[in-house]
Scaffold this motif. Sequence first.
Motif, PDB file in Angstrom:
ATOM      1  N   THR A 121       4.963  -3.798 -13.225  1.00 53.23           N
ATOM      2  CA  THR A 121       6.116  -3.023 -12.737  1.00 53.23           C
ATOM      3  C   THR A 121       6.060  -2.949 -11.207  1.00 53.23           C
ATOM      4  N   ASP A 122       7.126  -2.452 -10.610  1.00 49.08           N
ATOM      5  CA  ASP A 122       7.188  -2.369  -9.152  1.00 49.08           C
ATOM      6  C   ASP A 122       6.088  -1.487  -8.563  1.00 49.08           C
ATOM      7  N   SER A 123       5.559  -0.572  -9.388  1.00 51.91           N
ATOM      8  CA  SER A 123       4.453   0.242  -8.878  1.00 51.91           C
ATOM      9  C   SER A 123       3.101  -0.438  -9.113  1.00 51.91           C
ATOM     10  N   GLY A 124       3.156  -1.708  -9.514  1.00 49.84           N
ATOM     11  CA  GLY A 124       1.913  -2.482  -9.625  1.00 49.84           C
ATOM     12  C   GLY A 124       1.081  -2.148 -10.843  1.00 49.84           C
ATOM     13  N   ASP A 125       1.716  -1.552 -11.867  1.00 49.68           N
ATOM     14  CA  ASP A 125       0.953  -1.353 -13.103  1.00 49.68           C
ATOM     15  C   ASP A 125       1.761  -1.839 -14.313  1.00 49.68           C
ATOM     16  N   GLY A 126       1.387  -1.407 -15.502  1.00 53.91           N
ATOM     17  CA  GLY A 126       2.159  -1.774 -16.690  1.00 53.91           C
ATOM     18  C   GLY A 126       1.770  -3.088 -17.324  1.00 53.91           C
ATOM     19  N   ALA A 127       0.706  -3.722 -16.831  1.00 48.70           N
ATOM     20  CA  ALA A 127       0.283  -4.969 -17.473  1.00 48.70           C
ATOM     21  C   ALA A 127      -1.229  -5.111 -17.392  1.00 48.70           C
ATOM     22  N   ILE A 128      -1.768  -5.932 -18.268  1.00 49.50           N
ATOM     23  CA  ILE A 128      -3.202  -6.219 -18.261  1.00 49.50           C
ATOM     24  C   ILE A 128      -3.361  -7.696 -18.598  1.00 49.50           C
ATOM     25  N   VAL A 129      -4.207  -8.368 -17.830  1.00 49.19           N
ATOM     26  CA  VAL A 129      -4.291  -9.829 -17.875  1.00 49.19           C
ATOM     27  C   VAL A 129      -5.574 -10.248 -18.577  1.00 49.19           C
ATOM     28  N   MET A 170     -11.766 -12.577 -10.143  1.00 50.50           N
ATOM     29  CA  MET A 170     -10.474 -12.432 -10.819  1.00 50.50           C
ATOM     30  C   MET A 170      -9.806 -11.114 -10.425  1.00 50.50           C
ATOM     31  N   LYS A 171     -10.593 -10.061 -10.364  1.00 52.71           N
ATOM     32  CA  LYS A 171     -10.066  -8.753  -9.941  1.00 52.71           C
ATOM     33  C   LYS A 171      -9.420  -8.854  -8.556  1.00 52.71           C
ATOM     34  N   ASP A 172     -10.134  -9.483  -7.621  1.00 52.05           N
ATOM     35  CA  ASP A 172      -9.586  -9.649  -6.266  1.00 52.05           C
ATOM     36  C   ASP A 172      -8.344 -10.539  -6.285  1.00 52.05           C
ATOM     37  N   ASP A 173      -8.414 -11.573  -7.113  1.00 48.07           N
ATOM     38  CA  ASP A 173      -7.291 -12.510  -7.208  1.00 48.07           C
ATOM     39  C   ASP A 173      -6.038 -11.781  -7.710  1.00 48.07           C
ATOM     40  N   LEU A 174      -6.197 -10.974  -8.773  1.00 40.59           N
ATOM     41  CA  LEU A 174      -5.043 -10.238  -9.324  1.00 40.59           C
ATOM     42  C   LEU A 174      -4.545  -9.200  -8.327  1.00 40.59           C
ATOM     43  N   ASN A 175      -5.463  -8.449  -7.726  1.00 41.06           N
ATOM     44  CA  ASN A 175      -5.021  -7.417  -6.772  1.00 41.06           C
ATOM     45  C   ASN A 175      -4.349  -8.047  -5.552  1.00 41.06           C
ATOM     46  N   GLY A 176      -4.840  -9.213  -5.147  1.00 43.56           N
ATOM     47  CA  GLY A 176      -4.192  -9.931  -4.042  1.00 43.56           C
ATOM     48  C   GLY A 176      -2.762 -10.316  -4.397  1.00 43.56           C
ATOM     49  N   ALA A 177      -2.590 -10.835  -5.612  1.00 46.96           N
ATOM     50  CA  ALA A 177      -1.246 -11.236  -6.055  1.00 46.96           C
ATOM     51  C   ALA A 177      -0.326 -10.025  -6.147  1.00 46.96           C
ATOM     52  N   LEU A 178      -0.864  -8.900  -6.599  1.00 44.87           N
ATOM     53  CA  LEU A 178      -0.039  -7.685  -6.699  1.00 44.87           C
ATOM     54  C   LEU A 178       0.361  -7.191  -5.305  1.00 44.87           C
ATOM     55  N   ARG A 179      -0.563  -7.295  -4.341  1.00 43.68           N
ATOM     56  CA  ARG A 179      -0.214  -6.903  -2.963  1.00 43.68           C
ATOM     57  C   ARG A 179       0.856  -7.820  -2.385  1.00 43.68           C
ATOM     58  N   ARG A 180       0.713  -9.133  -2.649  1.00 40.29           N
ATOM     59  CA  ARG A 180       1.725 -10.072  -2.145  1.00 40.29           C
ATOM     60  C   ARG A 180       3.100  -9.748  -2.730  1.00 40.29           C
ATOM     61  N   LYS A 181       3.090  -9.372  -4.006  1.00 48.86           N
ATOM     62  CA  LYS A 181       4.377  -9.145  -4.674  1.00 48.86           C
ATOM     63  C   LYS A 181       4.986  -7.779  -4.330  1.00 48.86           C
ATOM     64  N   PHE A 182       4.128  -6.763  -4.325  1.00 45.30           N
ATOM     65  CA  PHE A 182       4.677  -5.396  -4.198  1.00 45.30           C
ATOM     66  C   PHE A 182       4.317  -4.729  -2.873  1.00 45.30           C
ATOM     67  N   GLY A 183       3.482  -5.379  -2.070  1.00 46.81           N
ATOM     68  CA  GLY A 183       3.129  -4.850  -0.751  1.00 46.81           C
ATOM     69  C   GLY A 183       2.144  -3.702  -0.808  1.00 46.81           C
TER      70      GLY A 183
END
Lengths: 314, 314
Positions: free
Chosen positions: B261-269, B301-314
């Motif tokens: 979601t736009d708040s960067g939650d709501g999913a688990i990979v 993987m944790k850093d990779d996902l958090n990086g992608a979330l920052r790129r997407k949602f800032g």
Amino acid sequence: MKNFADRLTGKIKDMNNPTVLGLDPKLDYIPSSILNHHRSEITDVSKASAMAILDFNMALIDATYDIIPAVKTQFAYYEMYGINGMITLKRTIDYARSKGMIVIADAKRNDIGSTAQAYASAIIGETDLLDGHSESMIDADAITLNAYLGIDGIDPFIRIAKDRGKGMFILVRTSNPSAVDFQDLRLDDGRFLYEAVADKISEWGAPLIGDSGLSSIGAVVGATWPEQAESLRKRMPHALILVPGYGTQGGDSDSAARSFTDSGDGAIVNASRSLMCAYKKRTDLKEDQFSTATRDEALRMKDDLNGALRRKFG
Amino acid sequence: MKNFADRLTGKIKDMNNPTVLGLDPKLDYIPSSILNHHRSEITDVSKASAMAILDFNMALIDATYDIIPAVKTQFAYYEMYGINGMITLKRTIDYARSKGMIVIADAKRNDIGSTAQAYASAIIGETDLLDGHSESMIDADAITLNAYLGIDGIDPFIRIAKDRGKGMFILVRTSNPSAVDFQDLRLDDGRFLYEAVADKISEWGAPLIGDSGLSSIGAVVGATWPEQAESLRKRMPHALILVPGYGTQGGDSDSAARSFTDSGDGAIVNASRSLMCAYKKRTDLKEDQFSTATRDEALRMKDDLNGALRRKFG
């Protein structure tokens, strides 16, 4: 290994009975004599419950193996009892096979390719072990599948079906009321979703058609939907059809007959509760004569189905 | 009992890591030191195989339970090893829970109502035994489901989810290539089939929305389909989304981020092979340091996902 469709239809013809004995055991189906016997093993009540189910299943198999060609075990009712339930499932299947019955694993498995391969190994194939040899775990003759994931999830079963003379029944039109929720969605090409699944089954099944003219890739079509069954029979001329919903769920023999081909074969009709709990409707028998009641009901069902087939096909 | 969606999202936030450790063990994933240890138990090779898997799983849980909030056990890979495999499954789940991990049973079950009730009892609920008491068999926190049979097959899981704080992830868009076979069929109202399933999930899930704004009725959407994931996220604003397909299957963190979601939650990979077999890519470690490799990969993987979330949602 002989084609599964040929094996099953051959056995149905030999016994003149297109019935599957559905073993979906609940504790409240089981006569109190069996339950009371196992209640004494109170130290492990989950094991005692699973052993009561095994006793009941074996008695039902003993009562019917010479008149019913196949048995269908619904995995959910065994998984419910944990590890002990899975042991009862395995022993039920082994016992049915030892009596010559064909075993359908009603597991409705579905997954992506690599995982479907694991399910296929588990239920109709073999598993490679760490000493390099392979072993069958369940070794059922056929399995029920759900095709929502497409051909990737079906292919591993097809490969094993070819190699080992096994079969599968893919969900097309299920017997329950909310089958309509998705299966009745209308596509932009005019077909219903369940018709699109049926068309894929015809396509996938073509290479597995045996001498009987029927394919080892079959379909599930509920006896509760006679109109759909009539059109699906035409749509999948070579599919072997597993028909649930006869008896307690409300489907009758005329509805079930819609899933048979014009030559009066190509389908097998499941009954679970009406066979397992036949004794509950018999005031003339004692409860511990439950297997007599099941055999009587099996003979009545056989006549009922054959009567419906005569009415339909002459 | 606390709402499942709130429990899972709370744990993801605490650990700042939206990863599920997928335990889909194949023997060729397992380091030879473990296999060799169990090869000596050659009297029961199926048991030895299942014990090797349990050892491997427990070491992977030990290596990650403080940095990964949840574990997903793919039932097929345990059913493959028969009864011994089911014992390993149960012990793996118990061990993960004892370490505080949330357990997702990846079983993709589906059936008519009465049978769905049995599966729900088996995997997230309790079973009534013959002495009248009830017992949990698997007691997972959540389960994956296939909705082809409609609401009848989902309802028993919803009832248990409400009573016991459990959850479910229903297949919407699977990660495999042939997801297109049926899921991409276009309906006469313009929707794709997978969108129709998504709409039902939103409807069914509304009563189970927790304080997090997310529902315990979630969805499976593969990381291999970024475009569909983007539109499904909007279509199911309250659904918790389980994202398979990251890593070995080809989905990357930017694709996986589409399901948040736009708040960067709501999913688990989920990642299975890339975490379990991380040691195979490490020339700097000895094979028996496999758990170090898994932990390093989990942190990457944790850093990779958090990086992608920052790129997407800032």
